[in-house]
Design a protein around this motif. Structure first.
Motif, PDB file in Angstrom:
ATOM      1  N   THR A   4      28.961  56.450  58.319  1.00 34.33           N
ATOM      2  CA  THR A   4      29.291  56.281  59.790  1.00 34.33           C
ATOM      3  C   THR A   4      29.628  57.812  60.351  1.00 34.33           C
ATOM      4  O   THR A   4      30.698  58.135  59.450  1.00 34.33           O
ATOM      5  N   ILE A   5      28.966  58.258  61.128  1.00 33.95           N
ATOM      6  CA  ILE A   5      29.543  59.663  61.621  1.00 33.95           C
ATOM      7  C   ILE A   5      30.373  59.318  62.682  1.00 33.95           C
ATOM      8  O   ILE A   5      30.134  58.860  63.833  1.00 33.95           O
ATOM      9  N   LEU A   6      31.784  59.594  62.283  1.00 35.40           N
ATOM     10  CA  LEU A   6      32.753  59.116  63.484  1.00 35.40           C
ATOM     11  C   LEU A   6      32.877  60.309  64.549  1.00 35.40           C
ATOM     12  O   LEU A   6      33.601  59.962  65.753  1.00 35.40           O
ATOM     13  N   GLY A   7      32.636  61.716  64.262  1.00 34.02           N
ATOM     14  CA  GLY A   7      32.795  62.620  65.360  1.00 34.02           C
ATOM     15  C   GLY A   7      31.560  63.681  64.986  1.00 34.02           C
ATOM     16  O   GLY A   7      31.412  63.918  64.028  1.00 34.02           O
ATOM     17  N   ILE A  45      38.162  55.505  63.878  1.00 33.65           N
ATOM     18  CA  ILE A  45      37.981  54.446  62.730  1.00 33.65           C
ATOM     19  C   ILE A  45      38.457  53.239  63.378  1.00 33.65           C
ATOM     20  O   ILE A  45      37.860  52.296  62.902  1.00 33.65           O
ATOM     21  N   MET A  46      39.380  53.172  64.162  1.00 34.14           N
ATOM     22  CA  MET A  46      39.787  51.792  64.872  1.00 34.14           C
ATOM     23  C   MET A  46      38.405  51.214  65.553  1.00 34.14           C
ATOM     24  O   MET A  46      38.525  50.016  65.797  1.00 34.14           O
ATOM     25  N   LYS A  47      37.189  51.767  65.758  1.00 32.51           N
ATOM     26  CA  LYS A  47      36.218  51.531  66.820  1.00 32.51           C
ATOM     27  C   LYS A  47      35.185  50.932  65.584  1.00 32.51           C
ATOM     28  O   LYS A  47      34.044  50.440  65.948  1.00 32.51           O
ATOM     29  N   THR A  48      35.539  51.091  64.331  1.00 35.03           N
ATOM     30  CA  THR A  48      34.557  50.581  63.217  1.00 35.03           C
ATOM     31  C   THR A  48      35.360  49.335  62.503  1.00 35.03           C
ATOM     32  O   THR A  48      36.338  49.305  62.522  1.00 35.03           O
ATOM     33  N   PRO A  49      34.532  48.581  61.605  1.00 39.20           N
ATOM     34  CA  PRO A  49      35.301  47.759  60.678  1.00 39.20           C
ATOM     35  C   PRO A  49      36.370  48.190  59.599  1.00 39.20           C
ATOM     36  O   PRO A  49      36.948  47.683  58.890  1.00 39.20           O
ATOM     37  N   PHE A  53      44.079  51.332  55.449  1.00 36.61           N
ATOM     38  CA  PHE A  53      44.647  50.943  54.303  1.00 36.61           C
ATOM     39  C   PHE A  53      43.680  51.136  53.026  1.00 36.61           C
ATOM     40  O   PHE A  53      44.122  51.134  51.823  1.00 36.61           O
ATOM     41  N   LYS A  54      42.360  50.937  53.250  1.00 38.50           N
ATOM     42  CA  LYS A  54      41.319  50.801  52.096  1.00 38.50           C
ATOM     43  C   LYS A  54      40.860  52.420  51.937  1.00 38.50           C
ATOM     44  O   LYS A  54      39.943  52.652  51.160  1.00 38.50           O
ATOM     45  N   LEU A  55      41.132  53.093  52.721  1.00 41.15           N
ATOM     46  CA  LEU A  55      40.953  54.702  52.644  1.00 41.15           C
ATOM     47  C   LEU A  55      41.481  55.329  51.579  1.00 41.15           C
ATOM     48  O   LEU A  55      42.473  55.409  51.269  1.00 41.15           O
ATOM     49  N   LEU A 300      29.869  57.516  66.191  1.00 41.71           N
ATOM     50  CA  LEU A 300      29.984  56.211  65.529  1.00 41.71           C
ATOM     51  C   LEU A 300      28.450  55.563  65.042  1.00 41.71           C
ATOM     52  O   LEU A 300      27.973  54.570  64.682  1.00 41.71           O
ATOM     53  N   MET A 301      27.597  56.592  64.897  1.00 43.57           N
ATOM     54  CA  MET A 301      26.225  56.458  64.330  1.00 43.57           C
ATOM     55  C   MET A 301      26.227  55.872  62.924  1.00 43.57           C
ATOM     56  O   MET A 301      27.150  56.595  62.042  1.00 43.57           O
ATOM     57  N   GLN A 302      25.395  55.070  62.716  1.00 47.84           N
ATOM     58  CA  GLN A 302      25.590  54.398  61.186  1.00 47.84           C
ATOM     59  C   GLN A 302      24.277  54.642  60.391  1.00 47.84           C
ATOM     60  O   GLN A 302      23.088  54.438  61.123  1.00 47.84           O
TER      61      GLN A 302
END
Ligand SMILES: [Zn+2]
Ligand SMILES: [Zn+2]
Length: 305
Positions: A4-7, A45-49, A53-55, A300-302
């Motif tokens: 997922t490309i976040l930025g 990150i909040m805009k994705t599932p 915590f799991k990072l 947010l590209m996946q």
């Protein structure tokens, strides 16, 4: 692997693009890794599932603000929410001083173990399901690009075949799975090899940092995915009075024609390219030399490979 490309913006965030960060999840792993952490990455990150915590790992390419200023907020939030699993942060020399200074001055005491690992030269980091090659890039400060090489995946047990032959489930299946030779009560000999599909080759993914020489990734030919900066078109780059050490779309196309990725993604896009027409210009330049699958990243590209 899910990416997922976040930025996707260079230098400063824009209305539509945040600064650099890429999330990588491996199949069958609950934990995930982050490559770069520009300002506001935690909001992305909040805009994705994905959950912080799991990072488990953060790999920083270099210490420029648009690639790391988000880490302080992310660490603090992870601490305030009482995450207790360890977090590893890798990056060039200076990373430790930068993190420890900010944490000390702002009185940030984390409830989880933070392991800071400085990468001083090109090296291979070994993880359970993959190897990570740190490749020294060409930029105004020390920068590493990362190449993920997934390990070969074991072949799947062909349970349907065993069932079709009327073989009873239980320990016998276990033996076949382990490719053992089995003799049945009636004297039939079964060779476990025939019940396990051939192993699947692991995937290779290039995640470049800021860099003005994409051919530095030439030793990793034919990757499944290459994510690389293409900050400007060559036409705009020529006009710049001060030349920053970045790649143009034209240059990336030339390099990609040699490296031959199965998929090429352009990112770290200068804020000057906001409209779809601008994005088309970047694509057009790459395509002058690269005729493979290519796209310009958006936030947010996946990508699943
Ligand atoms: Zn940058
Ligand atoms: Zn930079």
């Amino acid at each position: 692997m899910k990416i997922t490309i976040l930025g996707t913006s260079a230098g400063i965030p824009t209305k539509n693009r945040n600064v650099s960060a890429v999330a990588v999840q491996f199949q069958n792993e609950r934990e995930w890794s982050l490559f770069d952490c520009g300002e506001s990455t935690q909001k992305q990150i909040m805009k994705t599932p994905l959950s912080i915590f799991k990072l488990k790992n953060i790999f920083i390419t270099h210490l420029h603000g648009d690639h790391i200023y988000g880490i302080f907020g992310l660490l603090a939030s992870r601490g305030l929410q009482k995450a207790d699993s360890p977090l590893n942060v890798f990056g060039p020399k200076g990373l430790k001083e930068m993190l420890q200074t900010v944490m000390r001055l702002s009185g940030l005491n984390l409830p989880f173990e933070l392991n800071i690992v400085e990468i001083e030269r090109e090296e291979v980091l070994v993880f359970k399901n993959y190897e990570l090659f740190a490749v020294r890039l060409s930029h105004s400060i020390t920068t590493f690009g990362y190449v993920i090489k997934e390990r070969e995946k074991e072949g799947r047990f062909m349970v349907e075949k065993a069932r079709k032959m009327g073989l009873p489930e239980g320990p016998l299946y276990g033996k076949l799975k382990r490719k053992e030779r089995v003799v049945l009560m009636d004297g039939t000999i079964l060779d476990g090899d025939g019940f396990v599909a051939p192993p699947k080759p692991g995937k290779t993914v290039i995640i470049g940092g800021d860099n003005d020489d994409p051919l530095l990734f030439l030793p990793f030919k034919n990757p499944d995915l290459m994510i690389h900066e293409a900050t400007y078109t060559s036409r705009d780059f020529e006009k710049l009075q001060k030349k920053y050490r970045h790649t143009t779309a034209l240059q990336l196309g030339i390099a990609a024609s040699e490296i031959s990725p199965k998929k090429l993604i352009l990112t770290h896009i200068s804020p000057r390219y906001e409209s779809e027409k601008d994005v088309e210009e970047l694509l057009k330049e790459v395509k002058l030399n690269f005729d493979g699958d290519v796209e310009v990243a958006y936030d947010l590209m996946q990508i699943e490979i």
